[in-house]
Design an enzyme around this catalytic site. Structure first.
Site, PDB file in Angstrom:
ATOM      1  N   GLU A   5     -23.148  76.256  32.313  1.00 42.72           N
ATOM      2  CA  GLU A   5     -24.124  75.858  33.493  1.00 42.72           C
ATOM      3  C   GLU A   5     -25.030  76.334  33.197  1.00 42.72           C
ATOM      4  OE1 GLU A   5     -20.796  75.982  36.920  1.00 42.72           O
ATOM      5  OE2 GLU A   5     -21.658  78.186  36.648  1.00 42.72           O
ATOM      6  N   TYR A  20     -30.049  87.246  60.057  1.00 47.29           N
ATOM      7  CA  TYR A  20     -29.885  87.212  58.604  1.00 47.29           C
ATOM      8  C   TYR A  20     -29.909  86.262  57.952  1.00 47.29           C
ATOM      9  CZ  TYR A  20     -32.140  91.791  58.980  1.00 47.29           C
ATOM     10  OH  TYR A  20     -33.062  92.689  59.228  1.00 47.29           O
TER      11      TYR A  20
HETATM   12 ZN   LIG Z   1     -20.151  77.222  38.568  1.00 48.08          ZN
END
Ligand SMILES: [Zn+2]
Length: 216
Positions: A79, A125
């Site tokens: 990735e 938050y």
């Molecule tokens: Zn992934």
């Protein structure tokens, strides 16, 4: 000052391994899923392919050039290409965390999710650390056209959710990206817990007040 860069790189390698271990120990990463990267001056460090985040060896973390070429370490995550796209679109950002964390993935599988902003403003938050969370359509693992879809969102957003896959968060530091990722995962969990309940969301005025008190 190559020595300075090298010391800095070693420190970042250790930091990636430390954060990988804490994410794994707390169940935010499993198997060999997810990856962490940090920008350097001459490329970026990224966790290797088929490696458990809980057992990263700092010296084996991959170093990849901005042309996508492996400079040192083990073979990079499959990735890595969308990390590169994010770094190109967000020159201010120094680190990226991508997980297949359960609650965020669950939200990314909901058929009626708003693709412009998947999670509502439940807490201050979340608004401060994530803000908006666009949904990137599903692509099969390794499909390089995902990079263009990530790039399209990265101009405006430092956090996004890959449909039926997992969240991606970038930040100006690795700690910052990690904290924002943890906030996202916990907010996804809250969102699922609150399913079927009448929920009081933060109002437009409350969100505007946060943006003016804590400008990003
Ligand atoms: Zn992934």
């Amino acid at each position: 000052m190559p020595l300075t860069f090298s010391m800095n790189e070693n420190k970042l390698r250790d930091q990636i391994a430390d954060i990988g271990r804490t994410l794994y120990t707390r169940g935010l990463a499993h198997g060999s899923a997810g990856n962490i990267s940090v920008r350097l001056d001459d490329g970026f460090l990224i966790t290797p392919t088929n490696t458990c985040m809980g057992r990263l060896a700092p010296e084996r973390i991959s170093k990849v050039s901005f042309d996508g070429e492996l400079l040192s370490g083990d073979r990079p995550s499959k990735e890595a290409f969308f990390h590169l796209a994010l770094y190109e679109e967000r020159p201010q950002d120094r680190a990226i965390v991508h997980l297949h964390s359960t609650h965020s993935v669950a939200v990314g599988c909901l058929a009626d999710a708003d693709p412009h902003n998947v999670l509502p403003p439940l807490t201050a938050y979340y608004v401060m650390k994530v803000g908006k969370l666009p949904l990137v359509p599903y692509y099969r693992p390794g499909d390089r056209t995902l990079a263009a879809a990530v790039r399209a969102q990265a101009k405006e957003h430092h956090a996004m959710l890959l449909a039926n896959h997992g969240p991606v968060v970038s930040g100006t530091s690795l700690d910052g990206a990690t904290y924002a990722m943890e906030e996202l995962e916990q907010t996804a969990r809250l969102y699922l817990l609150l399913h079927d309940h009448n929920v009081r969301l933060l109002t437009h005025d409350q969100i505007a007040e946060l943006h003016s008190a804590f400008p990003s």
